[in-house]
Scaffold this motif. Structure first.
Motif, PDB file in Angstrom:
ATOM      1  N   ASP A  57       0.851  -1.201   0.000  1.00 37.96           N
ATOM      2  CA  ASP A  57       0.000   0.000   0.000  1.00 37.96           C
ATOM      3  C   ASP A  57       0.879   1.241   0.000  1.00 37.96           C
ATOM      4  N   HIS A  58       0.956   1.902  -1.150  1.00 40.35           N
ATOM      5  CA  HIS A  58       1.726   3.147  -1.250  1.00 40.35           C
ATOM      6  C   HIS A  58       0.924   4.359  -0.780  1.00 40.35           C
ATOM      7  N   ASP A  59      -0.390   4.201  -0.626  1.00 43.51           N
ATOM      8  CA  ASP A  59      -1.254   5.342  -0.317  1.00 43.51           C
ATOM      9  C   ASP A  59      -1.500   5.497   1.185  1.00 43.51           C
ATOM     10  N   HIS A  60      -1.729   4.410   1.868  1.00 40.65           N
ATOM     11  CA  HIS A  60      -2.017   4.420   3.312  1.00 40.65           C
ATOM     12  C   HIS A  60      -3.152   5.376   3.660  1.00 40.65           C
ATOM     13  N   SER A  61      -4.180   5.360   2.837  1.00 40.10           N
ATOM     14  CA  SER A  61      -5.333   6.233   3.053  1.00 40.10           C
ATOM     15  C   SER A  61      -6.508   5.417   3.568  1.00 40.10           C
ATOM     16  N   ALA A  62      -7.578   6.111   3.937  1.00 37.87           N
ATOM     17  CA  ALA A  62      -8.778   5.424   4.404  1.00 37.87           C
ATOM     18  C   ALA A  62      -9.359   4.544   3.302  1.00 37.87           C
ATOM     19  N   ALA A  63      -9.284   5.003   2.064  1.00 38.79           N
ATOM     20  CA  ALA A  63      -9.831   4.234   0.942  1.00 38.79           C
ATOM     21  C   ALA A  63      -9.033   2.951   0.711  1.00 38.79           C
ATOM     22  N   SER A  64      -7.707   3.045   0.751  1.00 40.52           N
ATOM     23  CA  SER A  64      -6.886   1.853   0.521  1.00 40.52           C
ATOM     24  C   SER A  64      -7.049   0.847   1.654  1.00 40.52           C
ATOM     25  N   ILE A  65      -7.152   1.344   2.876  1.00 37.74           N
ATOM     26  CA  ILE A  65      -7.355   0.452   4.020  1.00 37.74           C
ATOM     27  C   ILE A  65      -8.707  -0.252   3.910  1.00 37.74           C
ATOM     28  N   GLU A  66      -9.723   0.478   3.458  1.00 39.91           N
ATOM     29  CA  GLU A  66     -11.048  -0.124   3.305  1.00 39.91           C
ATOM     30  C   GLU A  66     -11.040  -1.193   2.219  1.00 39.91           C
ATOM     31  N   LEU A  67     -10.337  -0.927   1.128  1.00 37.94           N
ATOM     32  CA  LEU A  67     -10.271  -1.923   0.054  1.00 37.94           C
ATOM     33  C   LEU A  67      -9.579  -3.194   0.530  1.00 37.94           C
ATOM     34  N   VAL A  68      -8.479  -3.051   1.263  1.00 34.36           N
ATOM     35  CA  VAL A  68      -7.767  -4.217   1.774  1.00 34.36           C
ATOM     36  C   VAL A  68      -8.649  -4.990   2.754  1.00 34.36           C
ATOM     37  N   SER A  69      -9.431  -4.282   3.555  1.00 39.84           N
ATOM     38  CA  SER A  69     -10.328  -4.961   4.489  1.00 39.84           C
ATOM     39  C   SER A  69     -11.402  -5.750   3.741  1.00 39.84           C
ATOM     40  N   LYS A  70     -11.814  -5.253   2.586  1.00 35.40           N
ATOM     41  CA  LYS A  70     -12.774  -5.994   1.761  1.00 35.40           C
ATOM     42  C   LYS A  70     -12.157  -7.317   1.290  1.00 35.40           C
ATOM     43  N   LEU A  71     -10.889  -7.269   0.893  1.00 36.57           N
ATOM     44  CA  LEU A  71     -10.207  -8.490   0.468  1.00 36.57           C
ATOM     45  C   LEU A  71     -10.068  -9.467   1.639  1.00 36.57           C
ATOM     46  N   ASP A  72      -9.658  -8.935   2.800  1.00 35.68           N
ATOM     47  CA  ASP A  72      -9.466  -9.801   3.966  1.00 35.68           C
ATOM     48  C   ASP A  72     -10.777 -10.433   4.425  1.00 35.68           C
ATOM     49  N   GLY A  73     -11.867  -9.711   4.267  1.00 35.33           N
ATOM     50  CA  GLY A  73     -13.151 -10.206   4.734  1.00 35.33           C
ATOM     51  C   GLY A  73     -13.918 -11.014   3.711  1.00 35.33           C
ATOM     52  N   SER A  74     -13.320 -11.276   2.562  1.00 33.81           N
ATOM     53  CA  SER A  74     -14.032 -11.985   1.496  1.00 33.81           C
ATOM     54  C   SER A  74     -14.195 -13.479   1.779  1.00 33.81           C
TER      55      SER A  74
END
Length: 373
Positions: A57-74
């Motif tokens: 994650d080069h951005d470390h923003s709320a949006a990038s964290i939310e996207l990663v959480s979507k992947l983890d919770g899939s």
């Protein structure tokens, strides 16, 4: 020593003549590997239920964290690591610790807020092409759903969403046969080698020539070597046939060293022959030898990683795969064929095959001697 060498050569010649004297036997030894190679190359496919991945994650923003959480919770994607540098990607994919790496661009959230396509790169391990392609399609679905929710939560009527770009290492076009055909080099070779070795002594007993063999000057160790080497020679010839089909028919590029590939195959065949001789020592006739071989072959194939990733198996079965020589053969052929791996990368698999052969061959010899006395 010289007399022993010539006795072994004579026994090898006898075994090869017994294998090839019947025209039907010659067809069985040559035709099935080619047919199976073609069938698996065109027809095999896999399902997906567990994807180990890493995120950069080069951005470390709320949006990038939310996207990663979507992947983890899939329920499908399992995050193995959170990378800090681009140079870390090589290590995780080369060591097969992850199937893919998700790289989030540094202005990911800013572009989403501006209604511009946000960049998301997927770097996949193309050695397992079907799984990598399916995983990429899952990520595309999650990214589309994330875009819709982002648009709704931020009141945007129009948003170009996430632009996903993919790159597959070792198999750029993600063709399943690039995974399947190298696997068959070990799989089909083991099937034939195990069957031939298992039936070698049983054939002698059934034909009534085993007692004649015992009154010859052959020592038990010489009989074992004379029974093992012809099966290994046939196995290497079949592996060469599959290798030629892979390169000449399917045109799968070979990246590694032929010496390393055949070194791994010799170690693998030594382990497989040890198991075959063990079966041969137990079996009283060819029918028993064939049944025992089929009983062992199915678990070997299912626990090899050919039909399902080993990481998806229950933990106890993952431990059982460690005594399966076919698991290491498939790993060696993939690494040499697709990656161009050298001895340093292949050493763990080769040492495992040496350990299996060091157990099965002496035990089979001991059992064989006890059956003679």
């Amino acid at each position: 020593m010289k007399e022993s060498f010539f006795r072994i050569i004579a026994l090898i010649r006898k075994e090869l003549l017994a294998m090839f004297k019947d025209p039907k036997s010659r067809i069985v030894l040559v035709l099935p590997p080619i047919l199976q190679c073609l069938i698996f190359g065109y027809a095999a496919s896999y399902d997906l239920n567990n994807v180990p991945y890493a995120v950069l994650d080069h951005d470390h923003s709320a949006a990038s964290i939310e996207l990663v959480s979507k992947l983890d919770g899939s329920g499908i994607f399992s995050r193995v690591a959170t990378l800090q540098r681009t140079s870390d990607i090589d290590k995780f994919i080369n060591d097969a610790r992850v199937l893919l790496v998700v790289v989030i661009d540094q202005d990911f959230e800013r572009r989403l807020m501006a209604g511009m396509p946000a960049k998301l790169q997927i770097i996949a391990d193309g050695r397992n092409s079907n799984t990598a392609g399916t995983a990429q399609s899952y990520i595309n679905t999650i990214a589309t759903d994330f875009t819709a929710r982002w648009r709704e939560e931020n009141g945007q009527e129009r948003n170009n969403g996430i632009k996903v770009t993919t790159r597959a290492w070792y198999n750029p076009s993600l063709e399943t046969r690039w995974y399947m055909i190298p696997s068959l080099i070990g799989t089909i070779t083991m099937m034939m080698t195990l069957m031939l070795t298992a039936m070698s002594v049983a054939r002698e007993r059934e034909a009534g020539t085993f007692d004649q063999l015992l009154v010859t000057p052959f020592r038990p160790s010489e009989i074992m070597v004379g029974k093992a080497l012809p099966s290994m020679m046939v196995g290497l010839s079949q592996a060469t046939t599959i290798l030629l089909v892979a390169q000449l028919w399917f045109q799968i590029p070979f990246e590694g060293s032929y010496f390393m590939l055949y070194l791994g195959l010799v170690l693998f065949l030594a382990a497989a022959v040890g198991i075959g001789l063990f079966i041969s020592s137990l079996a009283g006739n060819m029918q028993q030898a064939m049944i025992y071989s089929f009983v062992l072959l199915m678990p070997f194939m299912l626990l090899s990683g050919l039909t399902a990733p080993i990481g998806n198996m229950p933990e106890i079965l993952q431990y059982l795969t460690m005594i399966n020589p076919l698991r290491y053969a498939i790993s060696i052929t993939h690494q040499v064929y697709l990656e161009g791996a050298g001895l340093r990368q292949l050493l763990p698999e080769m040492l495992a095959l040496v350990a299996i052969a060091a157990v099965t061959l002496p035990f089979s010899a001991w059992l064989f001697r006890n059956r003679l006395t």
